[in-house]
Design a protein around this motif. Structure first.
Motif, PDB file in Angstrom:
ATOM      1  N   LEU A  43       0.808  -1.216   0.000  1.00 24.34           N
ATOM      2  CA  LEU A  43       0.000   0.000   0.000  1.00 24.34           C
ATOM      3  C   LEU A  43       0.844   1.269   0.000  1.00 24.34           C
ATOM      4  O   LEU A  43       0.439   2.280  -0.579  1.00 24.34           O
ATOM      5  CB  LEU A  43      -0.940   0.009   1.208  1.00 24.34           C
ATOM      6  CG  LEU A  43      -2.080  -1.005   1.173  1.00 24.34           C
ATOM      7  CD1 LEU A  43      -2.844  -0.972   2.487  1.00 24.34           C
ATOM      8  CD2 LEU A  43      -3.000  -0.738   0.006  1.00 24.34           C
ATOM      9  N   LEU A  44       2.003   1.259   0.633  1.00 16.97           N
ATOM     10  CA  LEU A  44       2.793   2.473   0.770  1.00 16.97           C
ATOM     11  C   LEU A  44       3.764   2.715  -0.381  1.00 16.97           C
ATOM     12  O   LEU A  44       4.140   3.858  -0.626  1.00 16.97           O
ATOM     13  CB  LEU A  44       3.560   2.460   2.090  1.00 16.97           C
ATOM     14  CG  LEU A  44       2.705   2.649   3.336  1.00 16.97           C
ATOM     15  CD1 LEU A  44       3.572   2.589   4.578  1.00 16.97           C
ATOM     16  CD2 LEU A  44       1.951   3.957   3.286  1.00 16.97           C
ATOM     17  N   PRO A  46       3.358   2.740  -3.652  1.00 16.12           N
ATOM     18  CA  PRO A  46       2.887   3.703  -4.661  1.00 16.12           C
ATOM     19  C   PRO A  46       2.916   5.151  -4.175  1.00 16.12           C
ATOM     20  O   PRO A  46       2.980   6.069  -4.988  1.00 16.12           O
ATOM     21  CB  PRO A  46       1.445   3.259  -4.938  1.00 16.12           C
ATOM     22  CG  PRO A  46       1.405   1.829  -4.553  1.00 16.12           C
ATOM     23  CD  PRO A  46       2.362   1.702  -3.420  1.00 16.12           C
ATOM     24  N   PHE A  47       2.868   5.382  -2.876  1.00 15.37           N
ATOM     25  CA  PHE A  47       2.884   6.746  -2.343  1.00 15.37           C
ATOM     26  C   PHE A  47       4.291   7.297  -2.138  1.00 15.37           C
ATOM     27  O   PHE A  47       4.449   8.473  -1.815  1.00 15.37           O
ATOM     28  CB  PHE A  47       2.126   6.811  -1.012  1.00 15.37           C
ATOM     29  CG  PHE A  47       0.648   6.639  -1.168  1.00 15.37           C
ATOM     30  CD1 PHE A  47      -0.104   7.609  -1.796  1.00 15.37           C
ATOM     31  CD2 PHE A  47       0.020   5.506  -0.707  1.00 15.37           C
ATOM     32  CE1 PHE A  47      -1.476   7.461  -1.953  1.00 15.37           C
ATOM     33  CE2 PHE A  47      -1.344   5.345  -0.851  1.00 15.37           C
ATOM     34  CZ  PHE A  47      -2.096   6.323  -1.475  1.00 15.37           C
ATOM     35  N   LEU A  48       5.309   6.487  -2.302  1.00 12.05           N
ATOM     36  CA  LEU A  48       6.679   6.950  -2.070  1.00 12.05           C
ATOM     37  C   LEU A  48       7.089   8.129  -2.955  1.00 12.05           C
ATOM     38  O   LEU A  48       7.718   9.063  -2.456  1.00 12.05           O
ATOM     39  CB  LEU A  48       7.673   5.792  -2.208  1.00 12.05           C
ATOM     40  CG  LEU A  48       7.724   4.832  -1.028  1.00 12.05           C
ATOM     41  CD1 LEU A  48       8.700   3.697  -1.318  1.00 12.05           C
ATOM     42  CD2 LEU A  48       8.101   5.545   0.241  1.00 12.05           C
ATOM     43  N   PHE A  50       5.220  10.553  -4.087  1.00 12.69           N
ATOM     44  CA  PHE A  50       4.548  11.735  -3.551  1.00 12.69           C
ATOM     45  C   PHE A  50       5.163  12.179  -2.226  1.00 12.69           C
ATOM     46  O   PHE A  50       5.335  13.371  -1.979  1.00 12.69           O
ATOM     47  CB  PHE A  50       3.053  11.460  -3.371  1.00 12.69           C
ATOM     48  CG  PHE A  50       2.365  11.099  -4.645  1.00 12.69           C
ATOM     49  CD1 PHE A  50       2.200  12.038  -5.646  1.00 12.69           C
ATOM     50  CD2 PHE A  50       1.912   9.809  -4.850  1.00 12.69           C
ATOM     51  CE1 PHE A  50       1.580  11.703  -6.839  1.00 12.69           C
ATOM     52  CE2 PHE A  50       1.294   9.470  -6.030  1.00 12.69           C
ATOM     53  CZ  PHE A  50       1.127  10.412  -7.034  1.00 12.69           C
ATOM     54  N   ILE A  51       5.506  11.212  -1.389  1.00 13.14           N
ATOM     55  CA  ILE A  51       6.149  11.536  -0.109  1.00 13.14           C
ATOM     56  C   ILE A  51       7.504  12.195  -0.366  1.00 13.14           C
ATOM     57  O   ILE A  51       7.865  13.167   0.296  1.00 13.14           O
ATOM     58  CB  ILE A  51       6.284  10.260   0.754  1.00 13.14           C
ATOM     59  CG1 ILE A  51       4.894   9.761   1.174  1.00 13.14           C
ATOM     60  CG2 ILE A  51       7.148  10.508   1.979  1.00 13.14           C
ATOM     61  CD1 ILE A  51       4.886   8.403   1.827  1.00 13.14           C
ATOM     62  N   TYR A  55       8.601  15.995   0.648  1.00 10.06           N
ATOM     63  CA  TYR A  55       9.789  16.170   1.491  1.00 10.06           C
ATOM     64  C   TYR A  55      10.771  17.150   0.842  1.00 10.06           C
ATOM     65  O   TYR A  55      11.277  18.069   1.501  1.00 10.06           O
ATOM     66  CB  TYR A  55      10.455  14.817   1.727  1.00 10.06           C
ATOM     67  CG  TYR A  55      11.739  14.908   2.520  1.00 10.06           C
ATOM     68  CD1 TYR A  55      11.723  15.114   3.891  1.00 10.06           C
ATOM     69  CD2 TYR A  55      12.985  14.801   1.885  1.00 10.06           C
ATOM     70  CE1 TYR A  55      12.900  15.203   4.614  1.00 10.06           C
ATOM     71  CE2 TYR A  55      14.152  14.900   2.606  1.00 10.06           C
ATOM     72  CZ  TYR A  55      14.109  15.097   3.966  1.00 10.06           C
ATOM     73  OH  TYR A  55      15.274  15.200   4.667  1.00 10.06           O
TER      74      TYR A  55
END
Length: 72
Positions: A43-44, A46-48, A50-51, A55
Motif C-alpha cells: 500500500l505504501l 505507490p505513495f513513495l 509523492f512523499i 519532502y
C-alpha cells in the motif's frame, strides 16, 4: 541446612503460585505479522514518489525562507 540446600536469592525473590511457562514458537501470529507488513509495503510503495516530492519541496521552501531572513 547447608548452602547447597537453601534456595538461591533469585529463587527466593521469584515466588509465585503459578507454574512456570515454557515458550514455544507462535507461527500463527508470525504469519499474521508478515502478512500485515507485506500489505503495508504494497500500500505504501505507490505513495513513495509523492512523499519524496513533499519532502523535497518542504526542504526547498525551508531553505528559501531561511535565505530571505526573519520577517518584520
Amino acid at each position: 541446612m547447608s548452602e547447597d540446600d537453601s534456595p538461591s536469592l533469585a529463587r527466593q525473590a521469584y515466588r509465585t503460585v503459578t507454574p512456570g511457562s515454557h515458550t514455544r514458537p507462535n507461527s500463527e501470529m508470525d504469519s499474521i505479522g508478515w502478512t500485515m507488513f507485506l500489505l503495508l509495503i504494497v500500500l505504501l510503495v505507490p505513495f513513495l514518489p509523492f512523499i519524496a516530492i513533499v519532502y523535497v519541496l518542504s526542504k526547498v521552501f525551508g531553505y528559501l525562507n531561511a535565505q530571505r531572513g526573519p520577517s518584520p
